[in-house]
Design an enzyme around this catalytic site. Structure first.
Site, PDB file in Angstrom:
ATOM      1  N   MET A  48       1.778 -14.307  -5.385  1.00 37.99           N
ATOM      2  CA  MET A  48       1.307 -13.349  -6.417  1.00 37.99           C
ATOM      3  C   MET A  48       0.374 -14.035  -6.950  1.00 37.99           C
ATOM      4  SD  MET A  48       5.357 -14.597  -7.971  1.00 37.99           S
ATOM      5  CE  MET A  48       5.486 -15.839  -7.449  1.00 37.99           C
ATOM      6  N   HIS A  72      -3.753 -14.085   5.263  1.00 33.49           N
ATOM      7  CA  HIS A  72      -4.517 -12.744   4.518  1.00 33.49           C
ATOM      8  C   HIS A  72      -4.705 -12.069   6.282  1.00 33.49           C
ATOM      9  CE1 HIS A  72      -4.986 -14.777   1.055  1.00 33.49           C
ATOM     10  NE2 HIS A  72      -4.038 -14.781   0.899  1.00 33.49           N
ATOM     11  N   ASN A  89       4.983 -12.880  -1.491  1.00 35.98           N
ATOM     12  CA  ASN A  89       4.021 -13.845  -1.520  1.00 35.98           C
ATOM     13  C   ASN A  89       3.672 -14.261  -3.127  1.00 35.98           C
ATOM     14  OD1 ASN A  89       3.021 -12.466  -3.875  1.00 35.98           O
ATOM     15  ND2 ASN A  89       1.177 -11.292  -2.886  1.00 35.98           N
ATOM     16  N   ALA A 131       0.861  -1.042  -0.243  1.00 37.72           N
ATOM     17  CA  ALA A 131      -0.337   0.425   0.022  1.00 37.72           C
ATOM     18  C   ALA A 131       0.540   1.087  -0.028  1.00 37.72           C
ATOM     19  CB  ALA A 131      -1.212   0.635   1.043  1.00 37.72           C
ATOM     20  N   ALA A 159      -4.176  -3.334   4.647  1.00 38.66           N
ATOM     21  CA  ALA A 159      -5.281  -3.916   5.104  1.00 38.66           C
ATOM     22  C   ALA A 159      -5.899  -4.469   6.066  1.00 38.66           C
ATOM     23  CB  ALA A 159      -4.302  -5.534   4.573  1.00 38.66           C
TER      24      ALA A 159
END
Length: 609
Positions: free
Chosen positions: A101, A543, A99, A21, A576
């Site tokens: 992807m 997540h 991650n 972000a 997040a």
């Protein structure tokens, strides 16, 4: 990268965290040459590091201090007191640089629930343009279409020109094809593009891989490209930790953020001024840490650690959500592809040589397939009457606005309860993992594939809080998996459905070794056995979200609908941690979209001053 001496002049914006972000926001704000932007990142720039760039080398990143914050939970009572690993990116690009992807999109009902919880302007139609803005989507090849179908792929949606490259592999094989056919035979055949906000069934997700170079496309390579890095009004400081936000508390009821205190690699402390805003983008585990270290959090906790209280808001670090995933591995028949062959150094070398010579082969690909389903069990899709009966048993614990929103999604026949994922190799679940690598590196001599069951909308809530006034002490992450008993009930039913997927009569089951091994060794056909599989084989799918939730303050909120921190001025959160409800699917796409919209909100507010 910046020198500390270059930081003496005030910046308009200070972005804390150069991750997924943070780099989006810094890129978009610094597009205005009259605005001076600073990014402070604790990690280093690994933009040209092969472990980051080469998709097939992702396992080499985990547990290494130069790439991974590598969190671990306390023992989880509902998971046989196992500890759960949580990998977090510690470098420019953040978790987008380590991650898997996967580029998966949330559902319309899921995002509309954000607005329904009191966040005006955060419905699916408002966010949809930003899901297109961040990406350049490359059309799938004919080879991909032939193997996995993709008849639902809507080319009219692939019209963005964003910094993140999204592509389909050319390496899909027999397991991917069998996955699609197995779900289709069970009546779960996708007919709409998941990006449109509604999809049920198996489909092939693309990946954040640049098809021209066969390299990872992450926030660092996309939003901090060489052209962006040359901007004279954008300064990126790496290997520096923000120890707190600095506030002016003399001017009224709200504390005004005026800058940050950093600690450099060599231990220097330095204050840096922000004329307009400080933007926290350190992620769902470390943004709450920085807020609490700065005096924004629950009074009792702050006073316990000798931190002066600036804003008393015990919601900071609460409302934490995560997607629980149950991993069942199955031995494959001779000739069925499995990533476990990479345990052989000679095979790994041959594939790397192929990749380096021409970019071909699995080292430059992501071949994971997924599926979205409503609530299912060993009999198939659960009837509306059975869902209502199950929910009625927990009526008294479904009273909060968030629980009611999740309940509505669960009751909708068009919404997603589970995400199933076809992982190409074996998964191991030690009681105390040293890192994520302990989960994914093969240790058994047989070859496996893994079916993962992911609960998209958990009812349980965890927390993350500081344990010290020292920024070097990691906050404690308590996911509290299955603390709400409905989560265990739902996951167990999802595990029961796996028995249908791997039955010998299905295309997927036909690729497994007859009488072969499975991890764990028990069947999940019965509900009690399925719950035992959850206890043994549930981990995190990385997540984490919701720890600084965008909600009305009286409902547990930390930020308002413009992402401004309650009780403060000139301070926002963009990562997040603001998600009021966990999105359906892998959250990478939602983080990018939220950050893109946040940048527009910030620019709008600046224009109105």
């Amino acid at each position: 990268m910046a020198r500390v001496e270059a930081l003496d002049q005030p910046f308009d914006y200070i972005v804390v965290g150069g991750g997924t972000a943070g780099l989006v926001v810094a890129n978009r704000l610094s597009g205005d040459r009259d605005v001076r932007v600073l990014v402070v990142e604790a990690g280093v720039d690994h933009s040209v590091d092969p472990l980051v760039r080469v998709p097939g080398l992702v396992a080499g990143l985990y547990g290494k201090d130069e790439y991974d914050w590598n969190f671990c939970s306390p023992p989880q009572p509902t998971l046989n007191n196992r500890r759960i690993n949580q990998s977090r990116g510690k470098m420019l690009g953040g978790s987008s640089a380590l991650n898997f992807m996967m580029l998966v999109y949330p559902s319309k009902g899921n995002i509309d629930s954000w607005a329904a919880l009191g966040n005006a302007g955060w419905d699916f139609s408002s966010l949809a343009p930003y899901f297109r803005k961040f990406a350049t989507v490359h059309a799938p090849s004919q080879m991909a279409r032939d193997v996995v179908g993709l008849t639902y792929h809507n080319e009219s949606l692939a019209n963005g020109a964003g910094p993140i490259h999204v592509s389909f592999s050319e390496g899909y094989g027999s397991t991917n094809k069998a996955w699609m056919k197995t779900f289709a035979d069970l009546g779960l055949d996708v007919s709409t593009d998941p990006r449109e906000g509604q999809a049920l069934g198996a489909f092939q997700q693309p990946a954040s891989i640049d098809p021209a170079t066969k390299t990872r496309s992450d926030a660092a390579s996309g939003y901090y490209s060489p052209d962006v890095a040359r901007r004279t009004n954008l300064v990126v400081l790496t290997e520096a930790v923000v120890s707190k936000v600095i506030f002016d508390t003399t001017g009224g009821s709200d504390a005004v953020a005026t800058g940050v205190e950093i600690i450099t690699k060599d231990g220097q402390k330095k204050e840096i001024s922000a004329r307009t805003e400080v933007i926290l983008a350190a992620g769902a585990l470390q943004t709450p840490q920085i807020l609490e270290l700065s005096g924004v959090g629950g009074r009792d906790l702050l006073e316990k650690h000798g931190i002066p209280v600036v804003v008393d808001n015990p919601n900071v670090g609460e409302h934490m959500q995560d997607h629980p995933v149950v991993c069942q591995s199955f031995e494959v028949a001779e000739g069925t592809p499995s990533g476990d062959v990479l345990r052989d150094p000679a095979v790994l070398k041959a594939l790397l040589d192929m990749y380096q010579a021409s970019g071909d082969g699995p080292m430059g690909q992501s071949n994971i397939s997924i599926a979205y389903t409503p609530l299912v069990d060993g009999s198939g899709v659960v009837s509306p009457e059975a869902i209502k009966e199950l929910l009625a048993q927990h009526e008294c614990s479904l009273t909060t606005p968030a629980a009611k929103a999740v309940r509505r999604l669960l009751e909708s026949p068009d919404e997603v309860t589970f995400q199933y994922l076809l992982f190409p190799s074996q998964i191991h679940i030690p009681d105390t993992p040293k890192s994520m690598a302990d989960y994914i590196l093969p240790v058994l001599p047989e070859n496996y594939i893994t079916v993962m069951t992911i609960l998209n909308q958990p009812f349980s809530r965890g927390s993350v809080h500081i344990t010290s006034g020292d920024v070097a002490a990691k906050p404690v992450w308590k996911p509290n998996y299955n603390a709400h008993p409905l989560d265990m009930e739902l996951l167990a039913r999802g595990v029961q459905f796996v028995e249908r997927l791997v039955a010998p009569s299905t295309p997927l089951g036909g690729l497994l070794k007859a009488g072969g091994k499975r991890l764990p060794e028990i069947s999940g056909a019965g509900l009690d056995e399925a719950k035992e599989i959850v206890r043994r084989r549930q981990i995190s799918i990385f997540h984490v979200s919701g720890s600084c939730a965008m909600l009305p303050r009286e409902q547990g909120g930390v930020v308002d609908e413009r992402l401004r921190v309650y009780g403060t001025k000139r301070l926002r959160v963009v990562d997040a941690s603001i998600f009021p409800l966990e999105p359906v699917g892998n959250i990478q796409s939602t983080v990018y979209a939220v950050a893109e919209r946040a940048a527009d909100l910030i620019k709008q507010d600046r224009a109105e001053v």
